[in-house]
Write an enzyme that holds these catalytic residues in place. Sequence first.
Site, PDB file in Angstrom:
ATOM      1  N   SER A 423      -2.349   2.481   7.327  1.00  0.00           N
ATOM      2  CA  SER A 423      -1.830   3.542   5.761  1.00  0.00           C
ATOM      3  C   SER A 423      -0.564   3.895   5.031  1.00  0.00           C
ATOM      4  O   SER A 423       0.675   2.994   5.795  1.00  0.00           O
ATOM      5  CB  SER A 423      -2.319   5.050   5.823  1.00  0.00           C
ATOM      6  OG  SER A 423      -2.910   5.407   4.580  1.00  0.00           O
ATOM      7  N   PRO A 424      -0.196   3.341   3.888  1.00  0.00           N
ATOM      8  CA  PRO A 424       0.814   3.503   3.137  1.00  0.00           C
ATOM      9  C   PRO A 424       1.984   4.739   3.674  1.00  0.00           C
ATOM     10  O   PRO A 424       1.614   6.075   3.439  1.00  0.00           O
ATOM     11  CB  PRO A 424       0.907   4.422   1.591  1.00  0.00           C
ATOM     12  CG  PRO A 424      -0.394   3.202   1.670  1.00  0.00           C
ATOM     13  CD  PRO A 424      -1.530   3.199   2.613  1.00  0.00           C
ATOM     14  N   GLN A 502       1.423  -1.068  -2.383  1.00  0.00           N
ATOM     15  CA  GLN A 502       1.039  -0.402  -3.021  1.00  0.00           C
ATOM     16  C   GLN A 502       2.626   0.587  -4.299  1.00  0.00           C
ATOM     17  O   GLN A 502       3.217   0.191  -3.841  1.00  0.00           O
ATOM     18  CB  GLN A 502       0.829   1.092  -2.444  1.00  0.00           C
ATOM     19  CG  GLN A 502       0.292   2.011  -3.157  1.00  0.00           C
ATOM     20  CD  GLN A 502       0.197   3.550  -1.950  1.00  0.00           C
ATOM     21  OE1 GLN A 502       1.383   4.180  -1.471  1.00  0.00           O
ATOM     22  NE2 GLN A 502      -1.065   4.142  -2.078  1.00  0.00           N
ATOM     23  N   TYR A 583       2.316  11.415  -9.186  1.00  0.00           N
ATOM     24  CA  TYR A 583       2.856  10.358  -9.134  1.00  0.00           C
ATOM     25  C   TYR A 583       2.118  10.151 -10.605  1.00  0.00           C
ATOM     26  O   TYR A 583       1.408  10.696 -10.978  1.00  0.00           O
ATOM     27  CB  TYR A 583       2.895   9.443  -8.555  1.00  0.00           C
ATOM     28  CG  TYR A 583       3.202  10.061  -6.890  1.00  0.00           C
ATOM     29  CD1 TYR A 583       4.919  10.719  -7.041  1.00  0.00           C
ATOM     30  CD2 TYR A 583       2.591   9.653  -6.184  1.00  0.00           C
ATOM     31  CE1 TYR A 583       5.092  10.834  -5.175  1.00  0.00           C
ATOM     32  CE2 TYR A 583       3.284   9.509  -4.766  1.00  0.00           C
ATOM     33  CZ  TYR A 583       4.563  10.603  -4.569  1.00  0.00           C
ATOM     34  OH  TYR A 583       5.320  10.570  -3.417  1.00  0.00           O
ATOM     35  N   ARG A 631      -5.373   4.072  -5.330  1.00  0.00           N
ATOM     36  CA  ARG A 631      -5.804   5.006  -4.451  1.00  0.00           C
ATOM     37  C   ARG A 631      -6.241   6.335  -5.383  1.00  0.00           C
ATOM     38  O   ARG A 631      -5.070   6.819  -6.197  1.00  0.00           O
ATOM     39  CB  ARG A 631      -4.933   5.840  -4.015  1.00  0.00           C
ATOM     40  CG  ARG A 631      -4.154   6.913  -2.972  1.00  0.00           C
ATOM     41  CD  ARG A 631      -3.061   6.614  -1.989  1.00  0.00           C
ATOM     42  NE  ARG A 631      -3.607   6.540  -0.837  1.00  0.00           N
ATOM     43  CZ  ARG A 631      -2.907   6.787   0.581  1.00  0.00           C
ATOM     44  NH1 ARG A 631      -2.255   7.291   0.527  1.00  0.00           N
ATOM     45  NH2 ARG A 631      -4.065   6.288   1.513  1.00  0.00           N
ATOM     46  N   ARG A 725      -0.084   8.856  10.343  1.00  0.00           N
ATOM     47  CA  ARG A 725       0.117   9.465  11.833  1.00  0.00           C
ATOM     48  C   ARG A 725      -0.346   8.342  12.899  1.00  0.00           C
ATOM     49  O   ARG A 725       1.263   8.275  13.883  1.00  0.00           O
ATOM     50  CB  ARG A 725       0.402  11.103  11.988  1.00  0.00           C
ATOM     51  CG  ARG A 725       1.213  11.272  10.590  1.00  0.00           C
ATOM     52  CD  ARG A 725       0.964  13.331  10.904  1.00  0.00           C
ATOM     53  NE  ARG A 725       1.630  14.067   9.975  1.00  0.00           N
ATOM     54  CZ  ARG A 725       1.003  14.283   8.917  1.00  0.00           C
ATOM     55  NH1 ARG A 725      -0.260  13.883   8.065  1.00  0.00           N
ATOM     56  NH2 ARG A 725       1.886  14.904   7.713  1.00  0.00           N
TER      57      ARG A 725
END
Length: 777
Positions: A423-424, A502, A583, A631, A725
């Site tokens: 994942s980013p 991304q 964002y 996303r 993680r």
Amino acid sequence: MTTPATTATPARGSAHRIAVIGGGPGGLYAAALLKRLDPEREITVWERNAPDDTFGFGVVLSDETLGGIEHADPVVYAALQAEFVRWDDIDIVHRGSRHTSGGHGFAALGRRRLLGILHERCRELGVDLRFCAEAPPAAELSTAYDLVIAADGVHSLTREAHAEAFGPSIETHRCRYIWLAADFAFDAFRFEIAETEHGVMQLHGYPFSTAGSGGGTGESTVIVEMREEVWEAAGFAELDERESTERCAKIFADALDGRTLRGNKSAWINFRTVVNKRWSHGNTVLIGDAAHTAHFSIGSGTKLAVEDALALAACLQERPGIAEALAAYESERRPVVESTQRAARASLEWFERLPDYLGQPPRQFAFNLLTRSRRVTHDNLRLRDARFTESVERDFGCPAGTPPMFTPFRLRDLTLRNRVVVSPMDMYSAVDGVPGDFHLVHLGARALGGAGLVMTEMVCVSERGRITPGCAGLYTDGQADAWRRITDFAHAQAPGTAIGVQLGHSGRKGSTKLMWEGIDEPLDEGNWPLVAPSPLPYKENSQRPHELDRAGLTAVREEFVSAARRADDSGFDLLELHCAHGYLLSGFLSPLTNRRTDEYGGSLHNRLRFPLEVFDALRELWPEGKPMTVRISATDWADGGTTADEAVEIARAFAAHGADAIDVSTGQVVSDERPAYGRSYQTPFADRIRNETGTPVLTVGAISSWDDVNSLILAGRTDLCALARPHLYDPHWTLHAAAEQGYAGPGVSWPSQYRAGSRPPQTGRTDAPKPRLTLGR
């Protein structure tokens, strides 16, 4: 010299006089345990109903709960053992297809018999049982008794009277259900689906007696459940208990083999989830449904109440005073209860969304149902019933010996060799937007680690679009050259691993400190101006952004276009547009952050306009054979924010414009969000989007084990699993997942340099020689 360990001395005088409000299993068992621990205690139980009055029929207890009972009170355990009906199978019947999964292990008995056993035990020990008697208010009892145990159920008057102290939150859910019984014993736990002219209905049934109250062929609990709108359309609102019972028997005649059903003051109700901020108030404590509820589909109400009683009795025995004991009780039980409630909510919501799954292949549907709460997983289901699990894998298309996570997945011309995505993750380690050696090592290590797709962090499309001074970018040719170095390494050294970029713009969440210096905190100096859909700061101390005008919107769109062109030149295999986490583009989508009154604000159609304009511009220049994903934040976790219904429409809109998959995240849109964290907590949003739109999805969020990945993919809840993680903890997470499952097929490949480490290293011996002889005495 060491100090010997000490055991807390029971404070027998701290809770000498005890009042119990409610004579259900939790209240009765607490009374029996506490009296057994100290026969000098004076314990009184008030129960408003008669001894033989009870609601519901059967009760299911786990082996774990029974183990606790066995150690605490062998007399009660022996009585329960003599009554239990045990079975291993679960039958799932849908569209004429019946699939059986074995090895599950259930034990049940009649609720009336359970209460009878507890009544007998309480009387034997000297507990004062008062039936057909309303208990005095808890406030009154608390002055006359040392301890007041409120076991007065889901509609607890004690909780209601002291709501300010307990802080209850009660949520009513969207399905109606009714408790009934059949005068025969099912030979398995049975789930049956009925697709009627009014909508979908489901039956949950299980045996609780093999003899039957009238000496027949046993008894079974039968719960019939359906969505509120189906219940209304079917006319159940106008039927009395007898008419509802007869109607349910006709609908599920096949499951009942034409036999009848009976009620017991049965009514159609909506399940209510009860949560309390605190479980005690002074010397009054809540247990069982008064404190918390868990949906019946995981069979935990009585189990939780009995376990509460066990824990409360133990804490009162171990602690020096009542206040300490009640604090210890809540500290011990709350994590267990919250975990159970999360599983119960997942199960409840699965049944609420049952119509979404009806089109799945029959075995996958059965697997999906079995794993709905996440308590049963792919791996432990293989241990319970390998034949069933292997049949589901074959239907899914897994080659022999291939775990679901190692099956390939195609997006346009890109075939991912497995379903794992790195994942980013923002690293905040770029200099002037240029990714350096850290990024090469970071992303290169994860590419070598075996994942099918490795995603960059959010790469910013302009200097002013950065989150922090350490964010990477693609707004200069020098940055593009640095990214080319990384993609070249991944393609050359980890062939078969795709690498995606991304692209995003920080919007109002920019000009902040590095994460480890103060996440989302504004810079002390060197700030740059921010832009957003509306001039709303992220936090009270955040910089106020400027509202984008038409010229500003055009400029931002062109910044995305330029960055995408550089991304293609840099050799990325996939492009993801970041429309999540508050964002810039996410700010347009959420009604909490978009207060515009022009064509870019107001309705969801308008709020989508600019993000879709950006997406269209990128899709036009991005090579046809390369996939694009988006996303989104599927919920803002805040009142008035993006809803799950809107998330489906957002995903549908991007798919209609050419998005190949939706990367489903949640939250981080407003600073006062209240997320419901938990294991794979965001997956239900991805699941719903996948089922309602038919668009492939990536799910992300607290997915930590390869067993979770296999379970989610095989159940059809997602197409790809993105893990963050776990990949920070272990860059070779995917390779190690393959090794731990004994898989060495084409879905993963160890680099030649690392192949010697493809088996777990040996550890010190932990077993001891087993005795070979047994000598008589």
